[in-house]
Design a protein around this motif. Sequence first.
Motif, PDB file in Angstrom:
ATOM      1  N   GLN A 147      41.213 -88.892  16.012  1.00 30.95           N
ATOM      2  CA  GLN A 147      40.155 -88.532  15.578  1.00 30.95           C
ATOM      3  C   GLN A 147      38.773 -89.639  16.481  1.00 30.95           C
ATOM      4  O   GLN A 147      37.827 -89.489  15.517  1.00 30.95           O
ATOM      5  CB  GLN A 147      40.025 -89.232  14.253  1.00 30.95           C
ATOM      6  CG  GLN A 147      40.347 -90.082  13.627  1.00 30.95           C
ATOM      7  CD  GLN A 147      41.158 -89.562  12.090  1.00 30.95           C
ATOM      8  OE1 GLN A 147      41.156 -89.287  11.395  1.00 30.95           O
ATOM      9  NE2 GLN A 147      41.662 -91.057  11.853  1.00 30.95           N
ATOM     10  N   ALA A 148      38.935 -90.342  16.974  1.00 30.70           N
ATOM     11  CA  ALA A 148      37.811 -90.948  18.101  1.00 30.70           C
ATOM     12  C   ALA A 148      37.154 -90.079  18.299  1.00 30.70           C
ATOM     13  O   ALA A 148      37.192 -89.580  19.830  1.00 30.70           O
ATOM     14  CB  ALA A 148      38.760 -92.387  18.315  1.00 30.70           C
ATOM     15  N   PRO A 149      35.162 -90.421  18.762  1.00 27.05           N
ATOM     16  CA  PRO A 149      34.463 -89.523  19.331  1.00 27.05           C
ATOM     17  C   PRO A 149      34.980 -90.074  20.842  1.00 27.05           C
ATOM     18  O   PRO A 149      35.256 -91.601  21.283  1.00 27.05           O
ATOM     19  CB  PRO A 149      33.309 -90.248  18.875  1.00 27.05           C
ATOM     20  CG  PRO A 149      33.699 -90.793  17.806  1.00 27.05           C
ATOM     21  CD  PRO A 149      35.174 -91.099  17.868  1.00 27.05           C
ATOM     22  N   SER A 150      34.535 -89.581  21.945  1.00 25.66           N
ATOM     23  CA  SER A 150      34.248 -90.331  22.959  1.00 25.66           C
ATOM     24  C   SER A 150      33.523 -90.179  23.836  1.00 25.66           C
ATOM     25  O   SER A 150      32.327 -89.308  23.403  1.00 25.66           O
ATOM     26  CB  SER A 150      35.950 -89.766  23.799  1.00 25.66           C
ATOM     27  OG  SER A 150      35.925 -88.627  24.527  1.00 25.66           O
ATOM     28  N   TYR A 151      33.504 -91.092  25.021  1.00 19.97           N
ATOM     29  CA  TYR A 151      32.244 -91.423  25.510  1.00 19.97           C
ATOM     30  C   TYR A 151      33.103 -91.002  27.062  1.00 19.97           C
ATOM     31  O   TYR A 151      33.713 -91.985  27.305  1.00 19.97           O
ATOM     32  CB  TYR A 151      31.125 -92.497  25.342  1.00 19.97           C
ATOM     33  CG  TYR A 151      31.194 -92.117  24.129  1.00 19.97           C
ATOM     34  CD1 TYR A 151      29.937 -91.312  23.420  1.00 19.97           C
ATOM     35  CD2 TYR A 151      31.643 -93.009  22.704  1.00 19.97           C
ATOM     36  CE1 TYR A 151      29.356 -91.823  21.790  1.00 19.97           C
ATOM     37  CE2 TYR A 151      31.041 -92.657  21.702  1.00 19.97           C
ATOM     38  CZ  TYR A 151      29.634 -91.781  21.371  1.00 19.97           C
ATOM     39  OH  TYR A 151      29.620 -91.614  19.801  1.00 19.97           O
ATOM     40  N   SER A 152      31.956 -90.754  28.304  1.00 19.14           N
ATOM     41  CA  SER A 152      32.136 -90.932  29.790  1.00 19.14           C
ATOM     42  C   SER A 152      32.079 -92.725  29.698  1.00 19.14           C
ATOM     43  O   SER A 152      31.084 -93.481  29.894  1.00 19.14           O
ATOM     44  CB  SER A 152      31.229 -90.388  30.373  1.00 19.14           C
ATOM     45  OG  SER A 152      31.629 -91.280  31.526  1.00 19.14           O
ATOM     46  N   ALA A 153      32.641 -93.313  31.202  1.00 15.89           N
ATOM     47  CA  ALA A 153      32.860 -94.604  30.902  1.00 15.89           C
ATOM     48  C   ALA A 153      31.324 -95.257  31.509  1.00 15.89           C
ATOM     49  O   ALA A 153      30.902 -95.937  31.328  1.00 15.89           O
ATOM     50  CB  ALA A 153      34.516 -95.159  31.822  1.00 15.89           C
ATOM     51  N   ASP A 154      31.320 -94.220  31.946  1.00 19.24           N
ATOM     52  CA  ASP A 154      30.068 -94.218  32.806  1.00 19.24           C
ATOM     53  C   ASP A 154      28.487 -94.397  32.044  1.00 19.24           C
ATOM     54  O   ASP A 154      27.793 -94.911  32.656  1.00 19.24           O
ATOM     55  CB  ASP A 154      29.569 -92.938  34.042  1.00 19.24           C
ATOM     56  CG  ASP A 154      30.123 -93.634  34.852  1.00 19.24           C
ATOM     57  OD1 ASP A 154      30.951 -93.909  35.683  1.00 19.24           O
ATOM     58  OD2 ASP A 154      30.629 -91.451  35.276  1.00 19.24           O
ATOM     59  N   SER A 155      28.629 -93.959  31.040  1.00 15.41           N
ATOM     60  CA  SER A 155      27.917 -94.236  29.587  1.00 15.41           C
ATOM     61  C   SER A 155      27.784 -94.763  29.149  1.00 15.41           C
ATOM     62  O   SER A 155      26.967 -95.289  27.794  1.00 15.41           O
ATOM     63  CB  SER A 155      28.630 -92.701  29.558  1.00 15.41           C
ATOM     64  OG  SER A 155      28.724 -92.509  28.333  1.00 15.41           O
ATOM     65  N   VAL A 156      28.386 -95.757  29.188  1.00 16.28           N
ATOM     66  CA  VAL A 156      28.408 -97.117  27.846  1.00 16.28           C
ATOM     67  C   VAL A 156      28.147 -98.238  27.933  1.00 16.28           C
ATOM     68  O   VAL A 156      28.334 -98.310  29.718  1.00 16.28           O
ATOM     69  CB  VAL A 156      29.487 -97.141  26.988  1.00 16.28           C
ATOM     70  CG1 VAL A 156      29.999 -95.554  26.511  1.00 16.28           C
ATOM     71  CG2 VAL A 156      30.798 -97.679  28.070  1.00 16.28           C
ATOM     72  N   ARG A 157      27.306 -98.899  27.667  1.00 13.54           N
ATOM     73  CA  ARG A 157      27.308-100.335  28.022  1.00 13.54           C
ATOM     74  C   ARG A 157      28.107-101.308  27.397  1.00 13.54           C
ATOM     75  O   ARG A 157      28.575-101.537  26.430  1.00 13.54           O
ATOM     76  CB  ARG A 157      26.188-100.904  27.731  1.00 13.54           C
ATOM     77  CG  ARG A 157      25.088-100.523  27.956  1.00 13.54           C
ATOM     78  CD  ARG A 157      23.589-100.388  27.059  1.00 13.54           C
ATOM     79  NE  ARG A 157      23.160-101.811  27.808  1.00 13.54           N
ATOM     80  CZ  ARG A 157      22.818-102.802  28.050  1.00 13.54           C
ATOM     81  NH1 ARG A 157      23.606-103.246  26.617  1.00 13.54           N
ATOM     82  NH2 ARG A 157      22.226-104.290  28.688  1.00 13.54           N
ATOM     83  N   PHE A 158      29.123-101.609  28.675  1.00 14.65           N
ATOM     84  CA  PHE A 158      30.160-102.727  28.455  1.00 14.65           C
ATOM     85  C   PHE A 158      29.863-104.083  27.826  1.00 14.65           C
ATOM     86  O   PHE A 158      29.155-104.702  28.402  1.00 14.65           O
ATOM     87  CB  PHE A 158      30.531-102.661  28.787  1.00 14.65           C
ATOM     88  CG  PHE A 158      32.127-101.598  28.905  1.00 14.65           C
ATOM     89  CD1 PHE A 158      32.745-101.285  28.336  1.00 14.65           C
ATOM     90  CD2 PHE A 158      31.789-100.782  30.322  1.00 14.65           C
ATOM     91  CE1 PHE A 158      33.578-100.376  28.523  1.00 14.65           C
ATOM     92  CE2 PHE A 158      32.006 -99.351  30.755  1.00 14.65           C
ATOM     93  CZ  PHE A 158      33.511 -99.051  29.821  1.00 14.65           C
ATOM     94  N   LEU A 159      30.271-104.568  26.739  1.00 14.84           N
ATOM     95  CA  LEU A 159      29.563-106.481  26.618  1.00 14.84           C
ATOM     96  C   LEU A 159      30.904-106.669  26.618  1.00 14.84           C
ATOM     97  O   LEU A 159      32.016-106.108  27.002  1.00 14.84           O
ATOM     98  CB  LEU A 159      29.841-106.208  24.963  1.00 14.84           C
ATOM     99  CG  LEU A 159      28.509-105.031  24.047  1.00 14.84           C
ATOM    100  CD1 LEU A 159      28.502-105.094  21.941  1.00 14.84           C
ATOM    101  CD2 LEU A 159      27.360-105.083  24.579  1.00 14.84           C
ATOM    102  N   SER A 160      31.219-107.995  26.385  1.00 14.45           N
ATOM    103  CA  SER A 160      32.440-109.402  26.711  1.00 14.45           C
ATOM    104  C   SER A 160      33.526-108.283  25.804  1.00 14.45           C
ATOM    105  O   SER A 160      33.021-108.758  24.719  1.00 14.45           O
ATOM    106  CB  SER A 160      32.240-110.582  26.343  1.00 14.45           C
ATOM    107  OG  SER A 160      33.002-111.398  26.381  1.00 14.45           O
ATOM    108  N   PRO A 161      34.644-108.249  26.128  1.00 18.97           N
ATOM    109  CA  PRO A 161      35.874-108.004  25.517  1.00 18.97           C
ATOM    110  C   PRO A 161      36.410-108.819  24.747  1.00 18.97           C
ATOM    111  O   PRO A 161      36.946-108.433  24.028  1.00 18.97           O
ATOM    112  CB  PRO A 161      36.654-107.752  26.990  1.00 18.97           C
ATOM    113  CG  PRO A 161      36.159-108.679  28.364  1.00 18.97           C
ATOM    114  CD  PRO A 161      35.248-108.148  27.792  1.00 18.97           C
ATOM    115  N   VAL A 162      35.545-110.212  24.602  1.00 21.83           N
ATOM    116  CA  VAL A 162      35.884-111.413  23.650  1.00 21.83           C
ATOM    117  C   VAL A 162      34.938-111.409  23.094  1.00 21.83           C
ATOM    118  O   VAL A 162      33.448-112.069  23.845  1.00 21.83           O
ATOM    119  CB  VAL A 162      36.756-112.358  24.093  1.00 21.83           C
ATOM    120  CG1 VAL A 162      36.736-113.343  23.085  1.00 21.83           C
ATOM    121  CG2 VAL A 162      37.706-112.213  24.977  1.00 21.83           C
ATOM    122  N   ALA A 163      34.608-111.410  21.829  1.00 16.39           N
ATOM    123  CA  ALA A 163      33.616-111.162  20.562  1.00 16.39           C
ATOM    124  C   ALA A 163      32.876-113.031  20.419  1.00 16.39           C
ATOM    125  O   ALA A 163      31.856-113.444  20.876  1.00 16.39           O
ATOM    126  CB  ALA A 163      33.066-110.796  19.707  1.00 16.39           C
TER     127      ALA A 163
END
Length: 283
Positions: A59-75
């Motif tokens: 049920q998750a919404p999805s976005y193109s990977a090109d359109s999101v801003r990736f933060l550090s994968p370790v918070a």
Amino acid sequence: MKICWFNDDRLGVVQEGAVWDVTDALKALPAPTYPNRSGDLALANLPLLQEAIRTQLSQAPSYSADSVRFLSPVANPGKIIGVPVNYQKHVEEARADVATFTNRETGTVIEQGLFLKATSSLIGCAESVRISMPERLTHHEIELAAIIGKRAKDVSEADALSYVAGYSIALDMTVRGAEDRSMRKSVDTYSVLGPWLVTADEIADPQKLQMRLQVNGVDRQVANTSEMIIFVAEQIAWASRFYTLEPGDVIMTGTCEGVGPVVPGDVMQADIEGIGSMKVLVA
Ligand code: MN
């Protein structure tokens, strides 16, 4: 599974070029308590989180990977451990250019030991590396990052990889000069991690990964993790003799030959086989 943080602290899973927003899976994590003595909450509970992510995905919404801003994968890493001069050809390039690398960077990792980078220097690939001290050289160093998933103390080399939650691409950005590494490599934005964390089950052998860093489309660093002087398992065993490793701790496993300067306006592209690719701007 490829897990990321993106946009406004959303939790995502990357599949087929899309990022699926599974932020609701965070409800499966135990409530944070204070004081926190267990490291990064998400990494400390990764199996539980992955189970919740699988439930959320349909049920998750999805976005193109090109359109999101990736933060550090370790918070919330407790520490970032650096492994200096861990590729023979990088040892040789440092030795051949003492004017840039200084005498304290000659010799291998065995002679020099490990070092720490401040966690405040950590960014994701959507942020930019902001050059500090423009009169000095800032170099790129592409590295495989191993991210710890379980507390580790005095572990054996044979068991060491079972403590790894996953892998990411790291840039250990470095001001060249004579000061201690913990200053020159801990400048704000000088630790880049991304674009996501690939869980360890998807990386059959971390010592067989091709890596490449380009600046403005031109190859600078091309090597294979098989060329490391001490492998990831030995690094973890060694580090755990004097540091207790906690979930979320990041080990930057060393860079290969071809390090070089970047200046504002440059675009770094970093690729590691089995993980992915990230573009990072220099500002
Ligand atoms: Mn490095």
